[in-house]
Write an enzyme that holds these catalytic residues in place. Structure first.
Site, PDB file in Angstrom:
ATOM      1  N   TYR A  39     -46.937  34.076   1.942  1.00 19.00           N
ATOM      2  CA  TYR A  39     -47.410  33.482   0.678  1.00 19.00           C
ATOM      3  C   TYR A  39     -47.523  34.530  -0.432  1.00 19.00           C
ATOM      4  O   TYR A  39     -47.612  34.178  -1.607  1.00 19.00           O
ATOM      5  CB  TYR A  39     -48.765  32.771   0.847  1.00 19.00           C
ATOM      6  CG  TYR A  39     -48.769  31.586   1.793  1.00 19.00           C
ATOM      7  CD1 TYR A  39     -47.582  31.071   2.314  1.00 19.00           C
ATOM      8  CD2 TYR A  39     -49.962  30.964   2.165  1.00 19.00           C
ATOM      9  CE1 TYR A  39     -47.589  29.996   3.192  1.00 19.00           C
ATOM     10  CE2 TYR A  39     -49.976  29.881   3.034  1.00 19.00           C
ATOM     11  CZ  TYR A  39     -48.787  29.411   3.546  1.00 19.00           C
ATOM     12  OH  TYR A  39     -48.800  28.340   4.416  1.00 19.00           O
ATOM     13  N   HIS A  97     -46.335  31.944  12.385  1.00 14.09           N
ATOM     14  CA  HIS A  97     -46.090  30.980  11.311  1.00 14.09           C
ATOM     15  C   HIS A  97     -44.995  29.974  11.666  1.00 14.09           C
ATOM     16  O   HIS A  97     -45.133  28.780  11.426  1.00 14.09           O
ATOM     17  CB  HIS A  97     -45.718  31.744  10.032  1.00 14.09           C
ATOM     18  CG  HIS A  97     -45.919  30.968   8.778  1.00 14.09           C
ATOM     19  ND1 HIS A  97     -46.208  31.567   7.581  1.00 14.09           N
ATOM     20  CD2 HIS A  97     -45.869  29.641   8.524  1.00 14.09           C
ATOM     21  CE1 HIS A  97     -46.327  30.627   6.643  1.00 14.09           C
ATOM     22  NE2 HIS A  97     -46.125  29.462   7.194  1.00 14.09           N
TER      23      HIS A  97
HETATM   24  N1  LIG Z   1     -47.866  26.480   8.445  1.00 11.69           N
HETATM   25  C1  LIG Z   1     -46.978  26.132   7.546  1.00 11.69           C
HETATM   26  O1  LIG Z   1     -45.763  26.306   7.737  1.00 11.69           O
HETATM   27  C2  LIG Z   1     -47.422  25.502   6.272  1.00 11.69           C
HETATM   28  C3  LIG Z   1     -46.480  24.840   5.446  1.00 11.69           C
HETATM   29  C4  LIG Z   1     -46.932  24.234   4.274  1.00 11.69           C
HETATM   30  C5  LIG Z   1     -48.282  24.287   3.950  1.00 11.69           C
HETATM   31  N2  LIG Z   1     -49.163  24.963   4.755  1.00 11.69           N
HETATM   32  C6  LIG Z   1     -50.609  25.077   4.396  1.00 11.69           C
HETATM   33  O2  LIG Z   1     -51.099  23.787   4.055  1.00 11.69           O
HETATM   34  C7  LIG Z   1     -51.689  23.850   2.771  1.00 11.69           C
HETATM   35  C8  LIG Z   1     -51.602  22.508   2.095  1.00 11.69           C
HETATM   36  O3  LIG Z   1     -50.261  22.134   1.843  1.00 11.69           O
HETATM   37  P1  LIG Z   1     -49.670  22.061   0.378  1.00 11.69           P
HETATM   38  O4  LIG Z   1     -50.495  22.916  -0.501  1.00 11.69           O
HETATM   39  O5  LIG Z   1     -48.238  22.356   0.469  1.00 11.69           O
HETATM   40  O6  LIG Z   1     -49.761  20.507   0.019  1.00 11.69           O
HETATM   41  P2  LIG Z   1     -50.965  19.437  -0.077  1.00 11.69           P
HETATM   42  O7  LIG Z   1     -52.286  20.076   0.136  1.00 11.69           O
HETATM   43  O8  LIG Z   1     -50.573  18.269   0.753  1.00 11.69           O
HETATM   44  O9  LIG Z   1     -50.823  18.967  -1.597  1.00 11.69           O
HETATM   45  C9  LIG Z   1     -51.106  19.825  -2.658  1.00 11.69           C
HETATM   46  C10 LIG Z   1     -50.723  19.066  -3.915  1.00 11.69           C
HETATM   47  O10 LIG Z   1     -51.588  17.956  -4.081  1.00 11.69           O
HETATM   48  C11 LIG Z   1     -52.217  18.023  -5.333  1.00 11.69           C
HETATM   49  N3  LIG Z   1     -53.617  17.608  -5.153  1.00 11.69           N
HETATM   50  C12 LIG Z   1     -54.552  18.181  -4.358  1.00 11.69           C
HETATM   51  N4  LIG Z   1     -55.716  17.506  -4.448  1.00 11.69           N
HETATM   52  C13 LIG Z   1     -55.525  16.503  -5.328  1.00 11.69           C
HETATM   53  C14 LIG Z   1     -56.360  15.484  -5.830  1.00 11.69           C
HETATM   54  N5  LIG Z   1     -57.623  15.369  -5.429  1.00 11.69           N
HETATM   55  N6  LIG Z   1     -55.835  14.621  -6.744  1.00 11.69           N
HETATM   56  C15 LIG Z   1     -54.545  14.740  -7.160  1.00 11.69           C
HETATM   57  N7  LIG Z   1     -53.701  15.685  -6.706  1.00 11.69           N
HETATM   58  C16 LIG Z   1     -54.185  16.566  -5.789  1.00 11.69           C
HETATM   59  C17 LIG Z   1     -52.108  19.431  -5.800  1.00 11.69           C
HETATM   60  O11 LIG Z   1     -51.993  19.449  -7.203  1.00 11.69           O
HETATM   61  P3  LIG Z   1     -53.119  20.160  -8.139  1.00 11.69           P
HETATM   62  O12 LIG Z   1     -52.964  21.622  -7.929  1.00 11.69           O
HETATM   63  O13 LIG Z   1     -52.695  19.685  -9.488  1.00 11.69           O
HETATM   64  O14 LIG Z   1     -54.453  19.630  -7.705  1.00 11.69           O
HETATM   65  C18 LIG Z   1     -50.820  19.913  -5.155  1.00 11.69           C
HETATM   66  O15 LIG Z   1     -49.711  19.586  -5.973  1.00 11.69           O
HETATM   67  C19 LIG Z   1     -50.900  24.953   2.095  1.00 11.69           C
HETATM   68  O16 LIG Z   1     -51.532  25.400   0.905  1.00 11.69           O
HETATM   69  C20 LIG Z   1     -50.822  25.983   3.173  1.00 11.69           C
HETATM   70  O17 LIG Z   1     -52.031  26.708   3.274  1.00 11.69           O
HETATM   71  C21 LIG Z   1     -48.750  25.543   5.904  1.00 11.69           C
END
Ligand SMILES: NC(=O)c1ccc[n+]([C@@H]2O[C@H](COP(=O)([O-])OP(=O)(O)OC[C@H]3O[C@@H](n4cnc5c(N)ncnc54)[C@H](OP(=O)(O)O)[C@@H]3O)[C@@H](O)[C@H]2O)c1
Length: 266
Positions: A39, A97
């Protein structure tokens, strides 16, 4: 291992945005932060943690070893580098990862190296991410299921990952749902929207409450303090069985994260 069920994701957050998100999250009450070597924000996460008025023992910090660092030597060295960036002596959880692309490094080697890192005190717990059932079996064969704290996988209403979740549950391995909001897609969902409207909550809260009810850890991310705050409030919501069932019915096998080096999915 005590991992707070709702944590803060940091994927894509860079520079000041990463610092602000973690600072806001900690101020609001998040006590579980999820980062990764790839990241490129471990230093920012470390800065936010160092400046927060929260004792180290109260925050659960996860990092993940990138695919280039999966052999035993690089794994150990890269975890030390992560600790330096995070300004920590120990992380709470270290994950592989992704399975090694093309199986270049055997699962057993990486798992043994993680175990050695735990024994050296660099991490309290160890686990895996993006591991389908066949590779979970290999990880279990290498170090035993009791040493694998979690499998962090993509899991949201549109990809419910039932085969992996059931296998993990039967093996006693906790599931962490990443991208729990389907990267914001659930916000436009009619079924989730209707439940949310009836309960005077947000679609994000409904989705997180549904995942929490299933016993998964969840790590939503947001760049906005208001969204961080309302997402955290999902821990107080309890969905009725018919609402849980309505979200269960939304599974459509829609995988959002599948890089070319991904393993064969279940
Ligand atoms: N292990 C892996 O390979 C892997 C892969 C992907 C992700 N991850 C982990 O999982 C975490 C979460 O996944 P992600 O960040 O990709 O996606 P997510 O949490 O499913 O979605 C984040 C998105 O949703 C929006 N959002 C969040 N809360 C909201 C709300 N209350 N109302 C409206 N929109 C909202 C955010 O926009 P705003 O910023 O505008 O709120 C952002 O665009 C990552 O940050 C990472 O730590 C791990």
């Amino acid at each position: 291992m005590h991992m707070p069920q709702l944590g803060l994701g940091t994927f894509r957050l860079q520079g000041q945005q990463a610092i602000d998100s973690v600072r806001n999250g900690l101020e609001l009450g998040y006590r579980h932060i999820d980062t990764a070597q790839i990241y490129g924000n471990e230093e920012e996460v470390g800065r936010a943690l160092a400046n927060a008025k929260v004792a180290r023992g109260e925050v659960f910090v996860t990092t993940k070893i990138w695919t280039e660092n999966l052999d035993s030597e690089r794994l150990a060295a890269s975890l030390k580098e992560s600790l330096r960036k995070l300004r920590l002596e120990q992380v709470d959880l270290t994950l592989i990862h992704w399975p090694s692309p093309g199986k270049a490094v055997p699962v057993a080697e990486s798992m043994q190296a993680l175990l050695a890192a735990r024994e050296a005190g660099h991490t309290k717990a160890i686990g895996i991410s993006n591991f389908p059932v066949a590779l979970m079996r290999e990880a279990i064969d290498a170090v035993g299921a009791h040493n694998i704290a979690t499998n962090q996988v993509e899991l949201h209403p549109y990809l419910q990952n039932r085969t992996v979740a059931a296998f993990a549950r039967d093996a006693g391995i906790h599931v962490t749902a990443y991208m729990p909001l389907a990267y914001g897609k659930v916000m436009d969902d009619k079924v989730i929207g209707a439940i949310a409207a009836r309960l005077q909550a947000t679609p994000a809260q409904m989705t997180l409450a549904w995942l929490l009810a299933k016993g998964y850890a969840v790590i939503p991310s947001s760049t906005k303090r208001a969204n961080l705050a309302s997402n955290l409030d999902a821990t107080a919501l309890v969905l009725a069985p018919q609402d849980l069932a309505a979200i269960d019915a939304l599974d459509r096998g829609e995988r959002l994260v599948s890089p070319e080096f991904a393993p064969e999915w279940d």
